[in-house]
Each structure stands twice: as C-alpha cells, then as structure tokens.
Design a protein around this motif. Structure first.
Motif, PDB file in Angstrom:
ATOM      1  N   GLU A   1      -5.358  67.164   7.495  1.00  0.00           N
ATOM      2  CA  GLU A   1      -6.152  66.140   6.788  1.00  0.00           C
ATOM      3  C   GLU A   1      -5.830  64.746   7.321  1.00  0.00           C
ATOM      4  OE1 GLU A   1      -6.562  68.122   2.294  1.00  0.00           O
ATOM      5  OE2 GLU A   1      -5.390  66.298   2.594  1.00  0.00           O
TER       6      GLU A   1
ATOM      7  N   HIS B   1      -1.903  65.890  -2.864  1.00  0.00           N
ATOM      8  CA  HIS B   1      -1.839  65.524  -1.450  1.00  0.00           C
ATOM      9  C   HIS B   1      -1.786  64.013  -1.312  1.00  0.00           C
ATOM     10  CE1 HIS B   1      -3.598  69.533   0.290  1.00  0.00           C
ATOM     11  NE2 HIS B   1      -2.333  69.627  -0.101  1.00  0.00           N
TER      12      HIS B   1
ATOM     13  N   HIS C   1      -5.122  62.642  -3.223  1.00  0.00           N
ATOM     14  CA  HIS C   1      -5.996  63.395  -4.126  1.00  0.00           C
ATOM     15  C   HIS C   1      -5.274  64.607  -4.702  1.00  0.00           C
ATOM     16  CE1 HIS C   1      -6.474  64.966  -0.010  1.00  0.00           C
ATOM     17  NE2 HIS C   1      -6.546  66.151  -0.604  1.00  0.00           N
TER      18      HIS C   1
ATOM     19  N   GLU D   1      -5.905  68.591  -5.557  1.00  0.00           N
ATOM     20  CA  GLU D   1      -6.799  69.728  -5.323  1.00  0.00           C
ATOM     21  C   GLU D   1      -6.528  70.770  -6.399  1.00  0.00           C
ATOM     22  OE1 GLU D   1      -6.602  71.271  -1.357  1.00  0.00           O
ATOM     23  OE2 GLU D   1      -6.927  69.298  -0.449  1.00  0.00           O
TER      24      GLU D   1
HETATM   25 ZN   LIG Z   1      -5.949  67.788   0.440  1.00  0.00          ZN
END
Ligand SMILES: [Zn+2]
Ligand SMILES: [Zn+2]
Ligand SMILES: [Zn+2]
Length: 373
Positions: A190, A306, A335, A337
C-alpha cells in the motif's frame, strides 16, 4: 435473439484493487458461479461474565503481567497485558522466525493483548461511544510508547479477531498489538503503490477514493409535480459518514462485507489523530459495526489498523522517530480495514490468490446503508 434471461444485477468481473493492483478480486454474483459454501459459523460467546475467564474482572491474577489499565485507578474498563503466547519475544535473538502474518523477521518485537472491555462477550456495536473512544486512545498511547521505546521498530500492527469464525482463540473481547522491526508485506505494498501514485498525480490515492465515493449524487423528484424533492449526496460506496470519518465499501472488496474507515481529512499517521476526534471515529465505528451486525446477523470479523510505517534507525524511509514527517506523509492515509468472515476460502482462492466475492460491493453498500439505526 437469445431467450436466455440474464439478471441485470448479476455481476461477473475481475476488479483490481486501485491501491494494490497486484491484488484482484473476482466479483461473481451469479448463483451458479457461487464457489463458496455457506459456513455454519460457530456462535460467538455473548455472556457478560464468565467465572473461569482470565480476562473477566476479578481474575486479574490469572493474566500475564499488566502493562496499563484504563482508568488507571478504580474498576478497570480496558486492560492491557503481555501475551501469554507471544509470537515475538522481547529482544530474543531468533532468526527466520515465521509468524501468523507470513512475515519472516529477525526476532525483535513485542506482542501484547488489550482486553477491550470488562464485559466478556460484548461486541463493538454494543459498547458505549465514550468507551470506544477511550479504546482508540489506548491504541494510540501504546503505539506511541512502543515506537519511542525502541528505534528499531518500524511497524506497530493493531488488530482484532472477533468470534471463532475470525480465528479468536479467547472468547473474551480483545485486540492485539504486534510491534515489529519490519513492515508487513500488505502495508508495504500500500505504501509503495500510493507513493508511486503520488509521484505521478500529486495527490493521495486514498483521498481520491474518498472523493470518488462521495461524488455520486441522487435526486429525488416529487412524482406528481416533478419538482425536486431532495438531493442526496451519499455516494454509492459510502456506508457511514461522520464529521471527521467515513466508512466506505471498497470497489474491489475482498470479503463480501468488507468496510474501510478513513479520516476524511488527509492524515498518514494514526499517531496524529487528535484526542478530540476520537469520539467521531468511535461513533462511525460503532454505527458501522451495528450495520454489519444487522445485515450479517452477528458479525464475526478481523480488523486491522493500517498506519504509515516508521523509519526505524537504519532507513530514511517512513516516518522518522524524531517527530519530523517522512516521505510518505503526503501519499499514505491511515485507515481501519474491517473484514467480516462469512465464508471459508475455497481451494480456488487459496490456490490462485484471487479473492472471490459473491456480493456486488455496490449492492452490499446499499444494504448496509439501508439499516435503520
Ligand atoms: Zn490497508
Ligand atoms: Zn471474560
Ligand atoms: Zn489522503
């Protein structure tokens, strides 16, 4: 002319995760295509207090050593303890150690347990918003302490497994913290891909996805007069919206009921979340979990926080420990998840690495939004 009727709502397509393009999802809603067997999920434990549970109040002597409690005095509501079976030891030299996240690391790290609530089987959507805000505060305090405690640490992963279907081995509601000297592979992907996007387009891809989710508009007309009755600005991927946070259904959702929660204003590091904004995060989280619980009928899930990795002592990448913002501050966006478990991965998924989702994400978002809270 064909006489085969196809349901226009049927979807069969491969969707590429816009953030991690190497990850793709087969969205296949046609019944005949359904590769998953509905799993008879073991029910979760909903009792409030269990005499023999080491995480219940009154059994504090049965847990590993205390790290912190909230509140610090009086009856505790949240408690953090060392893990009885740590996957990573504290400063033990181990090489080639493999743990649950399929990471091979050199052996320095910490693994701790947070008892989220004193009530045994309480689900997140049943907790008070003020309690949830305090829980996020505990996450942040500990993440900061861990980063400050050792400059070799690059990542602090906070996650929760809730319910036997999500792999929770202890029924008492809890989350876990793993501090490690490497960045988990999926976070690394990411970080790298969002940085590449930023270099090319000069904006954060997560912010762009939020904008995209919000721009879908619907206009409701009065049937008789044709006059505009109401304009709604709720995007088709939006599940819940607060003042500072948004819950969205990812376009390429790996799991049928996967939802991500992000700060509406760009922020790379969870450590930068201000105390006064935790209440809004708690509200969006609670309402999202209530929607999931209502639609799925008892949500068992994993969630992962994250956040931007820290640089550690041996690299100029990530966020330096000296408090200055590192090179990913503009391109990465922290964020949560949330991945509810409603079916078991099939051999096809495990063998191909391709996720199969049998519910169209747009329709899933619509069903979650429709829940009356
Ligand atoms: Zn993530
Ligand atoms: Zn308990
Ligand atoms: Zn952003």
């Amino acid at each position: 002319m064909s006489d085969i009727q196809t349901d226009s709502s049927e979807v069969r397509e491969i969707r590429i995760n816009p953030i991690v393009p190497s990850e793709s999802v087969l969205v296949a809603t046609a019944r005949s295509m359904r590769p998953k067997k509905a799993e008879d999920l073991a029910p979760r434990d909903t009792r409030k207090h269990v005499e023999t549970c080491p995480f219940c109040r009154g059994n504090e002597h049965k847990t590993p050593p205390l790290i912190m409690a909230w509140p610090a005095t009086g009856d505790w509501q949240i408690r953090m303890v060392e893990n009885l079976y740590p996957v990573l030891g504290d400063d033990r030299a181990q090489s080639g150690f493999t743990f649950g996240l399929q990471q091979t690391i050199d052996g320095y790290g910490r693994h701790e347990v947070i008892i989220d609530h004193y009530e045994h089987g309480t689900a997140i959507h049943e907790m008070a918003e003020s309690h949830l805000a305090a829980l996020f505060g505990v996450y942040q305090t500990r993440m900061r302490q861990l980063f400050e405690s050792d400059e070799r640490l690059k990542y602090v992963l906070i996650f929760k497994n809730f319910g036997p279907a999500a792999g929770a081995s202890i029924p008492h509601t809890h989350s876990q913290i793993i501090a490690m000297p490497v960045v988990p592979e999926n976070v690394d992907a990411e970080v790298a891909n969002s940085a590449a996007h930023y270099a090319k387009h000069h904006h954060c891809i997560f912010c762009a996805l939020i904008d995209e989710a919000l721009t879908f508009e619907a206009t409701l007309y009065d049937r008789a007069s044709g006059a505009v009755r109401r304009k709604i600005n709720v995007g088709q991927y939006v599940v819940e919206r607060g003042e500072k946070f948004i819950a969205i259904k990812p376009f390429a959702s790996r799991y049928e009921w996967e939802v991500h929660i992000l700060p509406l204003t760009h922020q790379a590091d969870f450590l930068d979340l201000r105390g006064e904004d935790m209440a809004d995060l708690a509200r969006v989280m609670k309402r999202t979990m209530a929607r999931l619980d209502a639609v799925i009928g008892g949500a068992q899930y994993n969630f992962f926080l994250h956040s931007v990795p820290h640089s550690g002592s041996d690299s100029k990448h990530g966020v330096p420990h000296d408090g200055t913002r590192g090179e990913y501050a503009a391109s990465y966006h922290w964020h949560l998840e949330i991945c509810p478990r409603t079916s078991i991965p099939t051999g096809f998924e495990l063998g191909s690495g391709l996720f199969v989702n049998t519910i169209n994400p747009e329709q899933a978002a619509e069903r979650l939004r429709a829940v009356e809270l």
